[in-house]
Design a protein around this motif. Structure first.
Motif, PDB file in Angstrom:
ATOM      1  N   LYS A 223       0.810  -1.208   0.000  1.00 55.44           N
ATOM      2  CA  LYS A 223       0.000   0.000   0.000  1.00 55.44           C
ATOM      3  C   LYS A 223       0.847   1.263   0.000  1.00 55.44           C
ATOM      4  N   GLN A 224       1.940   1.264   0.755  1.00 52.49           N
ATOM      5  CA  GLN A 224       2.700   2.496   0.960  1.00 52.49           C
ATOM      6  C   GLN A 224       3.860   2.671  -0.014  1.00 52.49           C
ATOM      7  N   ILE A 225       4.311   1.573  -0.616  1.00 52.46           N
ATOM      8  CA  ILE A 225       5.488   1.656  -1.498  1.00 52.46           C
ATOM      9  C   ILE A 225       5.185   1.099  -2.874  1.00 52.46           C
ATOM     10  N   GLY A 226       4.657  -0.108  -2.910  1.00 52.35           N
ATOM     11  CA  GLY A 226       4.396  -0.783  -4.179  1.00 52.35           C
ATOM     12  C   GLY A 226       5.557  -1.667  -4.563  1.00 52.35           C
ATOM     13  N   ALA A 227       5.268  -2.919  -4.867  1.00 55.11           N
ATOM     14  CA  ALA A 227       6.326  -3.876  -5.187  1.00 55.11           C
ATOM     15  C   ALA A 227       7.155  -3.436  -6.385  1.00 55.11           C
ATOM     16  N   ASP A 228       6.547  -2.768  -7.342  1.00 58.45           N
ATOM     17  CA  ASP A 228       7.267  -2.365  -8.551  1.00 58.45           C
ATOM     18  C   ASP A 228       8.339  -1.321  -8.282  1.00 58.45           C
ATOM     19  N   ASN A 229       8.257  -0.664  -7.127  1.00 57.01           N
ATOM     20  CA  ASN A 229       9.239   0.359  -6.772  1.00 57.01           C
ATOM     21  C   ASN A 229      10.312  -0.145  -5.818  1.00 57.01           C
ATOM     22  N   LEU A 230      10.163  -1.376  -5.377  1.00 58.83           N
ATOM     23  CA  LEU A 230      10.985  -1.874  -4.273  1.00 58.83           C
ATOM     24  C   LEU A 230      12.172  -2.685  -4.782  1.00 58.83           C
ATOM     25  N   ALA A 231      13.373  -2.245  -4.410  1.00 59.39           N
ATOM     26  CA  ALA A 231      14.593  -2.971  -4.773  1.00 59.39           C
ATOM     27  C   ALA A 231      14.857  -4.133  -3.833  1.00 59.39           C
ATOM     28  N   ALA A 232      14.679  -3.894  -2.531  1.00 53.81           N
ATOM     29  CA  ALA A 232      15.106  -4.907  -1.562  1.00 53.81           C
ATOM     30  C   ALA A 232      14.357  -4.765  -0.250  1.00 53.81           C
ATOM     31  N   ILE A 233      14.238  -5.874   0.430  1.00 54.21           N
ATOM     32  CA  ILE A 233      13.898  -5.944   1.846  1.00 54.21           C
ATOM     33  C   ILE A 233      15.157  -6.394   2.563  1.00 54.21           C
ATOM     34  N   ILE A 234      15.495  -5.704   3.666  1.00 53.00           N
ATOM     35  CA  ILE A 234      16.646  -6.120   4.471  1.00 53.00           C
ATOM     36  C   ILE A 234      16.170  -6.377   5.888  1.00 53.00           C
ATOM     37  N   ILE A 235      16.579  -7.510   6.447  1.00 58.10           N
ATOM     38  CA  ILE A 235      16.114  -7.895   7.770  1.00 58.10           C
ATOM     39  C   ILE A 235      17.149  -8.765   8.458  1.00 58.10           C
ATOM     40  N   GLU A 236      17.284  -8.587   9.768  1.00 55.29           N
ATOM     41  CA  GLU A 236      18.094  -9.486  10.586  1.00 55.29           C
ATOM     42  C   GLU A 236      17.236 -10.713  10.932  1.00 55.29           C
ATOM     43  N   PRO A 237      17.692 -11.916  10.636  1.00 62.64           N
ATOM     44  CA  PRO A 237      16.884 -13.102  10.968  1.00 62.64           C
ATOM     45  C   PRO A 237      16.526 -13.161  12.452  1.00 62.64           C
ATOM     46  N   ILE A 238      17.457 -12.805  13.304  1.00 63.69           N
ATOM     47  CA  ILE A 238      17.190 -12.511  14.712  1.00 63.69           C
ATOM     48  C   ILE A 238      17.758 -11.123  14.946  1.00 63.69           C
ATOM     49  N   ASN A 262       7.851 -11.139  -6.524  1.00 65.80           N
ATOM     50  CA  ASN A 262       7.754  -9.760  -6.993  1.00 65.80           C
ATOM     51  C   ASN A 262       9.088  -9.170  -7.458  1.00 65.80           C
ATOM     52  N   GLY A 263      10.097 -10.025  -7.621  1.00 67.92           N
ATOM     53  CA  GLY A 263      11.381  -9.544  -8.127  1.00 67.92           C
ATOM     54  C   GLY A 263      12.109  -8.625  -7.168  1.00 67.92           C
ATOM     55  N   VAL A 264      11.852  -8.788  -5.870  1.00 71.77           N
ATOM     56  CA  VAL A 264      12.493  -7.977  -4.834  1.00 71.77           C
ATOM     57  C   VAL A 264      13.634  -8.780  -4.223  1.00 71.77           C
ATOM     58  N   VAL A 265      14.781  -8.155  -4.019  1.00 72.51           N
ATOM     59  CA  VAL A 265      15.942  -8.842  -3.450  1.00 72.51           C
ATOM     60  C   VAL A 265      15.747  -8.979  -1.943  1.00 72.51           C
ATOM     61  N   PHE A 266      15.860 -10.205  -1.436  1.00 76.47           N
ATOM     62  CA  PHE A 266      15.736 -10.477  -0.007  1.00 76.47           C
ATOM     63  C   PHE A 266      17.138 -10.531   0.591  1.00 76.47           C
ATOM     64  N   ILE A 267      17.432  -9.542   1.460  1.00 79.65           N
ATOM     65  CA  ILE A 267      18.763  -9.435   2.072  1.00 79.65           C
ATOM     66  C   ILE A 267      18.670  -9.839   3.533  1.00 79.65           C
ATOM     67  N   ALA A 268      19.447 -10.825   3.944  1.00 78.06           N
ATOM     68  CA  ALA A 268      19.565 -11.205   5.346  1.00 78.06           C
ATOM     69  C   ALA A 268      20.806 -10.539   5.927  1.00 78.06           C
ATOM     70  N   ASP A 269      20.604  -9.668   6.916  1.00 75.96           N
ATOM     71  CA  ASP A 269      21.718  -9.034   7.619  1.00 75.96           C
ATOM     72  C   ASP A 269      22.128  -9.975   8.756  1.00 75.96           C
ATOM     73  N   GLU A 270      23.197 -10.725   8.517  1.00 80.44           N
ATOM     74  CA  GLU A 270      23.691 -11.680   9.509  1.00 80.44           C
ATOM     75  C   GLU A 270      25.009 -11.207  10.118  1.00 80.44           C
ATOM     76  N   VAL A 271      25.169  -9.889  10.197  1.00 86.24           N
ATOM     77  CA  VAL A 271      26.386  -9.337  10.776  1.00 86.24           C
ATOM     78  C   VAL A 271      26.582  -9.833  12.213  1.00 86.24           C
ATOM     79  N   GLN A 272      25.497  -9.854  12.999  1.00 85.46           N
ATOM     80  CA  GLN A 272      25.613 -10.315  14.385  1.00 85.46           C
ATOM     81  C   GLN A 272      25.291 -11.805  14.536  1.00 85.46           C
ATOM     82  N   THR A 273      24.400 -12.326  13.728  1.00 79.00           N
ATOM     83  CA  THR A 273      23.948 -13.710  13.895  1.00 79.00           C
ATOM     84  C   THR A 273      24.823 -14.730  13.184  1.00 79.00           C
TER      85      THR A 273
END
Length: 453
Positions: A223-238, A262-273
């Motif tokens: 609703k707020q961004i739109g998949a077509d505009n989104l390059a990536a999601i970044i998240i720490e698994p924990i 949706n062609g969005v890159v899924f980034i796992a930030d595992e710097v700490q984990t």
């Protein structure tokens, strides 16, 4: 009962070293540490704070020794960096050998084999049975910035989504990705644009199932961004700094599936984990998630500065030549340390040791929780466990109690770290080289501090 026999403990610790005991000769800080900290106040900006009022002169196994000869139990590992312990003999030998050969040439000028060997190891070890490539950098924040660069270049899109309670670094872009204002962001803006935030799965506070929490986040993103505009999601698994928040089962896979659709890159930030901290080589494995890109740092090189972005070869190859790099990225000494550390992670039983430490921490903290309702939640995996402190009547975060417990534990010679968006979480990140008795004593001190608070 101890989980380790003497021979196994010595192997995990990397051989005999400092006496593994808590010893307080002076109050903290002692006179020598106090003098050094006074020099710090004169020479170093006030913004560079410190948690423990000592000046370290040695560390190893599960202790840090200060300038006055005090020996403190280390339950922080330099914020999850010295995972295999300080001065591990394999790492020390590799560093010394490389320093005697050459200290730097810049990989972008004249490449060297150790950088390539680290990349090959990361490509092999990280989740995913597909062609991968890795690029090396200096810090977790730098790895995150480059992962975003790569995702934007690959997709031709600009928007990026991070999550509530997330922490990704202190540079301008990574401050924008980070959720918590104080002390990381306040007064340092404006921040990089096209960064958006979605709600995290926080089972202790939202009570949602993983799929429901994912549906909530995806609905907001659409609703707020739109998949077509989104390059990536970044998240720490924990999540790390956000409070060791472990998402509900099904949350991360649902996000990853939506990204792929949706062609969005899924980034796992595992710097700490990453690197055995959670009792798995990478925390993504716990949740059955295969990231498109994964960022690593902290435990990667046994205390030397090194970081990496590893991911699908077709995504990693999106950048033009010269678009990725840096003067010190993949420094040969850091690469030598990383190769030695990876050898330890793979062959010296530290993943199993992380699981044992996790069992000790969880059992002890949950026993305390059963007696003291001020411990609202105990969570985490492996040697990455946290206790969240609350007002037992309202469940509101109790920041003051958390600070008091941490301060009292430190005064008694046990290094503990606080975290959480509300500052009401104590996190336990002991080096995997710590012995059972020392770990138990450290937890005894924390329990006494809580009882007295």
């Amino acid at each position: 009962m101890a989980l380790l026999d003497a021979a196994t403990e010595e192997r995990i610790q990397g051989g005999p070293g400092l006496p593994q005991q808590r010893r307080l000769i002076t109050e903290l800080p002692g006179p020598r540490s106090a003098a050094i900290l006074a020099r710090k106040a004169e020479a170093v900006p006030a913004g560079v704070g410190h948690t423990v009022p000592v000046a370290a002169v040695a560390a190893g196994g599960g202790v840090v020794v200060d300038a006055d000869g005090n020996s403190l139990i280390d339950l922080g590992s330099g914020i999850a960096v010295t995972t295999v312990g300080n001065v591990h003999p394999k790492i020390a030998a590799a560093v010394a050998a490389q320093a005697a050969q050459f200290t730097h040439t810049c990989f972008m000028i004249s490449p060297y084999e150790s950088y390539i060997e680290v990349a090959e190891a990361l490509n092999r070890l990280t989740p995913g049975d597909f062609a991968k490539k890795s690029a090396l950098f200096n810090s977790g924040a730098e790895a995150v910035e480059n992962a975003i660069k790569i995702a934007r270049k690959h997709t031709g899109r600009s928007a990026v989504v991070a999550f509530d309670h997330g922490y990704h670094g202190r540079t301008n872009l990574t401050m924008a990705l980070t959720a918590k204002s104080m002390p990381y962001k306040s007064g340092f803006g404006p921040f990089a644009p096209e960064v958006y935030r979605a709600p995290m799965s926080y089972p202790f506070r939202d009570g949602l199932t993983g799929p429901d929490a994912a549906a909530r986040a995806i609905s907001q993103i659409e609703k707020q961004i739109g998949a077509d505009n989104l390059a990536a999601i970044i998240i720490e698994p924990i999540q790390g700094e956000g409070g060791f928040i472990v998402p509900a089962e099904g949350f991360l896979p649902a996000l990853a599936d939506w990204c792929r659709a949706n062609g969005v890159v899924f980034i796992a930030d595992e710097v700490q984990t990453g690197f055995a901290r959670t009792g798995h080589m990478f925390a993504s494995e716990i949740f059955g998630v295969v990231p498109d890109l994964i960022t690593t740092a902290k435990g990667i090189a046994g205390g030397l500065p090194l970081a990496a972005v590893t991911g699908r070869a077709e995504i990693m190859d999106a950048s033009h030549s010269g678009g990725l790099g840096g003067t010190y990225g993949g420094n040969p000494i850091a690469c030598a340390a990383a190769l030695a550390a990876i050898d330890v992670f793979e062959n010296d039983g530290v993943i199993e040791r992380a699981q044992q430490i996790g069992s000790i921490l969880t059992a002890r903290l949950r026993a305390l929780q059963a007696q003291d309702p001020r411990i609202g939640d105990v969570r985490g995996h492996g040697a990455m466990i946290a206790a969240e402190f609350v007002d037992p009547e309202t469940n509101a975060p109790d920041t003051a109690l958390t600070a008091a417990v941490a301060k009292a534990a430190i005064a008694q010679g046990v290094i503990v770290l606080t975290c959480g968006t509300y500052g009401n979480v104590i996190r336990f990140l002991p080096p995997l080289s710590i012995g059972d008795d020392l770990l138990g004593e450290g937890l005894d001190v924390v329990a006494e501090a809580l009882a007295a608070a």
